[in-house]
Write a protein that holds these residues in place. Sequence first.
Motif, PDB file in Angstrom:
ATOM      1  N   ILE A 100      12.022  13.087  -1.117  1.00  0.00           N
ATOM      2  CA  ILE A 100      13.203  12.682  -1.172  1.00  0.00           C
ATOM      3  C   ILE A 100      13.671  11.083  -0.162  1.00  0.00           C
ATOM      4  O   ILE A 100      14.546  10.438  -0.806  1.00  0.00           O
ATOM      5  CB  ILE A 100      14.559  13.613  -1.451  1.00  0.00           C
ATOM      6  N   ALA A 101      13.665  11.635   0.671  1.00  0.00           N
ATOM      7  CA  ALA A 101      13.959  10.812   2.181  1.00  0.00           C
ATOM      8  C   ALA A 101      13.069   9.125   2.247  1.00  0.00           C
ATOM      9  O   ALA A 101      13.440   8.356   2.623  1.00  0.00           O
ATOM     10  CB  ALA A 101      13.334  11.851   3.511  1.00  0.00           C
ATOM     11  N   GLU A 102      11.886   9.606   2.080  1.00  0.00           N
ATOM     12  CA  GLU A 102      10.521   8.518   2.369  1.00  0.00           C
ATOM     13  C   GLU A 102       9.803   7.969   1.030  1.00  0.00           C
ATOM     14  O   GLU A 102       9.993   6.508   1.406  1.00  0.00           O
ATOM     15  CB  GLU A 102       9.620   9.461   3.533  1.00  0.00           C
ATOM     16  N   ILE A 103       9.559   8.469  -0.006  1.00  0.00           N
ATOM     17  CA  ILE A 103       8.597   8.577  -1.114  1.00  0.00           C
ATOM     18  C   ILE A 103       9.841   7.623  -2.343  1.00  0.00           C
ATOM     19  O   ILE A 103       9.606   6.649  -2.925  1.00  0.00           O
ATOM     20  CB  ILE A 103       8.009   9.538  -1.895  1.00  0.00           C
ATOM     21  N   ARG A 110       0.551  -1.401  -0.110  1.00  0.00           N
ATOM     22  CA  ARG A 110       0.155  -0.175   0.132  1.00  0.00           C
ATOM     23  C   ARG A 110       1.006   1.028   0.315  1.00  0.00           C
ATOM     24  O   ARG A 110       1.682   1.213   0.589  1.00  0.00           O
ATOM     25  CB  ARG A 110      -0.679   0.336   0.705  1.00  0.00           C
ATOM     26  N   PRO A 111       0.052   2.197  -0.756  1.00  0.00           N
ATOM     27  CA  PRO A 111       1.220   3.361  -0.757  1.00  0.00           C
ATOM     28  C   PRO A 111       1.800   4.104   0.897  1.00  0.00           C
ATOM     29  O   PRO A 111       0.374   3.472   2.219  1.00  0.00           O
ATOM     30  CB  PRO A 111       0.534   4.546  -1.295  1.00  0.00           C
ATOM     31  N   PRO A 112       2.557   4.887   0.895  1.00  0.00           N
ATOM     32  CA  PRO A 112       3.117   5.225   2.076  1.00  0.00           C
ATOM     33  C   PRO A 112       1.962   6.486   2.617  1.00  0.00           C
ATOM     34  O   PRO A 112       0.950   7.130   1.790  1.00  0.00           O
ATOM     35  CB  PRO A 112       4.285   5.270   2.429  1.00  0.00           C
ATOM     36  N   LYS A 113       2.131   6.660   4.061  1.00  0.00           N
ATOM     37  CA  LYS A 113       1.517   8.404   4.028  1.00  0.00           C
ATOM     38  C   LYS A 113       2.011   9.122   4.053  1.00  0.00           C
ATOM     39  O   LYS A 113       3.156   9.335   3.603  1.00  0.00           O
ATOM     40  CB  LYS A 113       1.429   8.106   6.144  1.00  0.00           C
ATOM     41  N   ARG A 114       1.608  10.664   3.911  1.00  0.00           N
ATOM     42  CA  ARG A 114       1.997  11.472   2.886  1.00  0.00           C
ATOM     43  C   ARG A 114       2.676  12.701   3.976  1.00  0.00           C
ATOM     44  O   ARG A 114       1.068  12.972   4.728  1.00  0.00           O
ATOM     45  CB  ARG A 114       1.879  11.772   1.906  1.00  0.00           C
ATOM     46  N   LEU A 115       2.897  13.608   3.915  1.00  0.00           N
ATOM     47  CA  LEU A 115       3.062  14.444   4.207  1.00  0.00           C
ATOM     48  C   LEU A 115       2.416  15.947   3.628  1.00  0.00           C
ATOM     49  O   LEU A 115       2.428  16.320   2.397  1.00  0.00           O
ATOM     50  CB  LEU A 115       4.432  15.195   4.503  1.00  0.00           C
ATOM     51  N   ARG A 116       1.234  16.191   4.006  1.00  0.00           N
ATOM     52  CA  ARG A 116       0.320  17.240   3.592  1.00  0.00           C
ATOM     53  C   ARG A 116       0.413  18.763   5.015  1.00  0.00           C
ATOM     54  O   ARG A 116       0.585  18.797   6.026  1.00  0.00           O
ATOM     55  CB  ARG A 116      -1.343  17.268   3.961  1.00  0.00           C
ATOM     56  N   ASP A 165       3.640   4.454 -12.714  1.00  0.00           N
ATOM     57  CA  ASP A 165       2.744   4.326 -13.594  1.00  0.00           C
ATOM     58  C   ASP A 165       1.415   3.395 -12.817  1.00  0.00           C
ATOM     59  O   ASP A 165       0.357   3.117 -13.446  1.00  0.00           O
ATOM     60  CB  ASP A 165       2.914   3.706 -15.278  1.00  0.00           C
ATOM     61  N   ALA A 166       1.716   3.160 -11.514  1.00  0.00           N
ATOM     62  CA  ALA A 166       0.341   2.299 -11.525  1.00  0.00           C
ATOM     63  C   ALA A 166      -0.465   3.333 -10.334  1.00  0.00           C
ATOM     64  O   ALA A 166      -0.427   4.253 -10.696  1.00  0.00           O
ATOM     65  CB  ALA A 166       1.092   1.171  -9.946  1.00  0.00           C
ATOM     66  N   MET A 167      -1.594   2.685 -10.571  1.00  0.00           N
ATOM     67  CA  MET A 167      -3.152   3.641  -9.898  1.00  0.00           C
ATOM     68  C   MET A 167      -3.602   2.957  -9.458  1.00  0.00           C
ATOM     69  O   MET A 167      -3.660   1.017  -9.234  1.00  0.00           O
ATOM     70  CB  MET A 167      -4.329   3.861 -10.789  1.00  0.00           C
ATOM     71  N   ALA A 168      -4.621   3.134  -8.075  1.00  0.00           N
ATOM     72  CA  ALA A 168      -4.983   2.150  -6.857  1.00  0.00           C
ATOM     73  C   ALA A 168      -5.903   3.284  -6.807  1.00  0.00           C
ATOM     74  O   ALA A 168      -6.255   4.117  -6.046  1.00  0.00           O
ATOM     75  CB  ALA A 168      -3.821   1.616  -5.870  1.00  0.00           C
ATOM     76  N   HIS A 169      -7.394   2.065  -6.354  1.00  0.00           N
ATOM     77  CA  HIS A 169      -8.462   2.874  -5.803  1.00  0.00           C
ATOM     78  C   HIS A 169      -8.603   3.606  -4.109  1.00  0.00           C
ATOM     79  O   HIS A 169      -7.690   2.801  -3.450  1.00  0.00           O
ATOM     80  CB  HIS A 169     -10.068   1.741  -5.612  1.00  0.00           C
ATOM     81  N   ASP A 170      -9.102   4.831  -4.712  1.00  0.00           N
ATOM     82  CA  ASP A 170      -8.388   5.242  -3.517  1.00  0.00           C
ATOM     83  C   ASP A 170      -7.110   6.183  -2.782  1.00  0.00           C
ATOM     84  O   ASP A 170      -6.881   6.396  -1.136  1.00  0.00           O
ATOM     85  CB  ASP A 170      -9.694   4.812  -2.056  1.00  0.00           C
ATOM     86  N   GLN A 171      -6.480   6.118  -3.929  1.00  0.00           N
ATOM     87  CA  GLN A 171      -4.896   6.132  -3.251  1.00  0.00           C
ATOM     88  C   GLN A 171      -4.781   7.279  -4.133  1.00  0.00           C
ATOM     89  O   GLN A 171      -3.749   6.733  -4.960  1.00  0.00           O
ATOM     90  CB  GLN A 171      -4.329   4.707  -3.431  1.00  0.00           C
ATOM     91  N   PRO A 172      -4.781   8.138  -4.152  1.00  0.00           N
ATOM     92  CA  PRO A 172      -4.280   9.618  -4.927  1.00  0.00           C
ATOM     93  C   PRO A 172      -3.326  10.191  -5.202  1.00  0.00           C
ATOM     94  O   PRO A 172      -2.123  10.078  -5.876  1.00  0.00           O
ATOM     95  CB  PRO A 172      -5.272  10.697  -4.965  1.00  0.00           C
ATOM     96  N   TRP A 173      -2.534   9.173  -4.159  1.00  0.00           N
ATOM     97  CA  TRP A 173      -0.616   9.665  -4.111  1.00  0.00           C
ATOM     98  C   TRP A 173      -0.021   8.900  -4.555  1.00  0.00           C
ATOM     99  O   TRP A 173       0.622   9.675  -5.474  1.00  0.00           O
ATOM    100  CB  TRP A 173      -0.841  10.730  -2.207  1.00  0.00           C
ATOM    101  N   MET A 174      -0.430   8.162  -4.297  1.00  0.00           N
ATOM    102  CA  MET A 174       0.748   6.949  -4.526  1.00  0.00           C
ATOM    103  C   MET A 174       2.308   7.419  -4.497  1.00  0.00           C
ATOM    104  O   MET A 174       2.375   7.394  -2.818  1.00  0.00           O
ATOM    105  CB  MET A 174       0.701   6.318  -6.439  1.00  0.00           C
ATOM    106  N   TRP A 175       3.338   7.216  -5.013  1.00  0.00           N
ATOM    107  CA  TRP A 175       4.570   7.740  -4.178  1.00  0.00           C
ATOM    108  C   TRP A 175       4.979   8.502  -5.428  1.00  0.00           C
ATOM    109  O   TRP A 175       6.448   8.903  -5.520  1.00  0.00           O
ATOM    110  CB  TRP A 175       5.690   6.545  -4.373  1.00  0.00           C
ATOM    111  N   HIS A 176       3.786   9.260  -5.561  1.00  0.00           N
ATOM    112  CA  HIS A 176       3.998  10.576  -6.160  1.00  0.00           C
ATOM    113  C   HIS A 176       4.407  12.202  -5.878  1.00  0.00           C
ATOM    114  O   HIS A 176       4.151  12.047  -4.079  1.00  0.00           O
ATOM    115  CB  HIS A 176       2.883  11.462  -6.971  1.00  0.00           C
TER     116      HIS A 176
END
Length: 520
Positions: free
Chosen positions: A250-253, A199-205, A262-273
Amino acid sequence: MATPTTARTGALRLVLGDQLSDSLSALDGLDPQADVVLMAEVRDEATYVRHHKQKIALTFAAMRHFADRLTQRGVAVRYVRIDDPANRHSIVGEIQRALEEIGATSVVMTECGEWRLAQAISAFVESSPMPVEVREDGRFLCSHDRFRRWASGKRQLRMEFFYREMRREQGLLMDGDQPEGGQWNYDAENRKRLPRDIRPPKRLRIAPDAVTREALADVARLFPDHFGDLDDFGWPTTAEAAEQVLADFIAEILPRFGDWQDAMAHDQPWMWHALISTSINLGLIDPLDACRRAEVAYRDGHAPLNAVEGFIRQILGWREFVRGIYGLKTPEYRSRNFLDADRNLPWVYWSGQTDMACVADTVKSARDHAYAHHIQRLMVTGNLAMLLGVHPDQVDDWYMVVFADAYEWVEMPNTRGMATFADGGIVGSKPYAASGAYIDRMSDYCGGCRYDVKARTGEGACPFNRLYWGFLERNRARLRDNPRLAMPYRTLDGFGEEKRKALLDEAEACRLLLGATPIE
């Protein structure tokens, strides 16, 4: 934010909403004792398309923070808010009002990015009784003149070869005069499907501060009918906050960005971008600095080459390339419609109310966050618009409205070029048309979708499948000779005339069912 009330004998220096950089050329040589910086929130810029509420709030908040930053450095800032009763609500109008009221003796500005505003400023420059200096935007790594020299004499303009030249010039990921790792492009290693157990990691917002909360309230009050929600706003509005997001990426993602780019997943807008496109386009992040820091992560063994090269390619390659194309081909580019697309944009692009899981999720992300990542934009909403035959003007409008990082110089070459092939091959060598098989391969959307991604025809079949072959047949005269489409056209030819006619009818039924009605 201070607004000078006394006369000034120096220059009026214009800073636009996407020019929020300390290094901006318009600020070079600024004399704090004589010059005034003009910044203005105007309705012309907020409403020439009905921008997403988050886009407007982001821009206003970032402008207000930048004005405070200048003021703290002792710079006189004339800041015009959106609700100022005297606001003339155009950039040129506010330049003229400032000149009338403070008496500056010249105007200095940095070239603007969009052709529309550049035309208005050109008219002002031609009619101005005082000197007006329009400076090059040095925040880009390739000037318009530099791009024209690169493009001169070339039969085709391809990002890959431009990108290689930029890599050599900047010395990024180079091993002497050769690319690091022995190849220029690791795109083939950026296409892994996301496994179910990852699963994609938690992102800093970034939580809105007082200045940003005030901008959000202003937008909610003044632009209530614009697209989008404000509740989940988390974009950086200062250079310091943008730095936090970049450093976290850069440090975490970044280490896993290459595999799942290029991957997509339901209800995961950020992925590793990276989530820095808004900050780069506003001027809060230096793009070359971001590239160099990613390279350091590779040199230090922190991130693999396919991740770092893919990240640098998006900035040094695509971002600079599409800006060059826009400067080279506009205004003619704005009217290109190579495929003679003649349908209306379906309402589902605004409502998200559809049983197509990929479309519903992408529109939800756009509504909630003013964001979707590049594959959702290209292969879901862009691919669908092209297969439906939506007129490129309406496609351009939608992308400009819904995304917080959208400016015409970066949006239009991506929509008219990559997404819909309306430019006939200036940006891309073929239409990026795909059936549901691509989305099934690169996402988890299809497993929970009402439509059958394996079926080609019928109301229960995936609409991408129902549309794909009809799109090729409908555009046979325009696309048949494209060498990159030789294989699908050989398959189509093998179907026979009767089946090809049935595929056209199937596609037309699907177009109408989805709401892509003929433009009257």
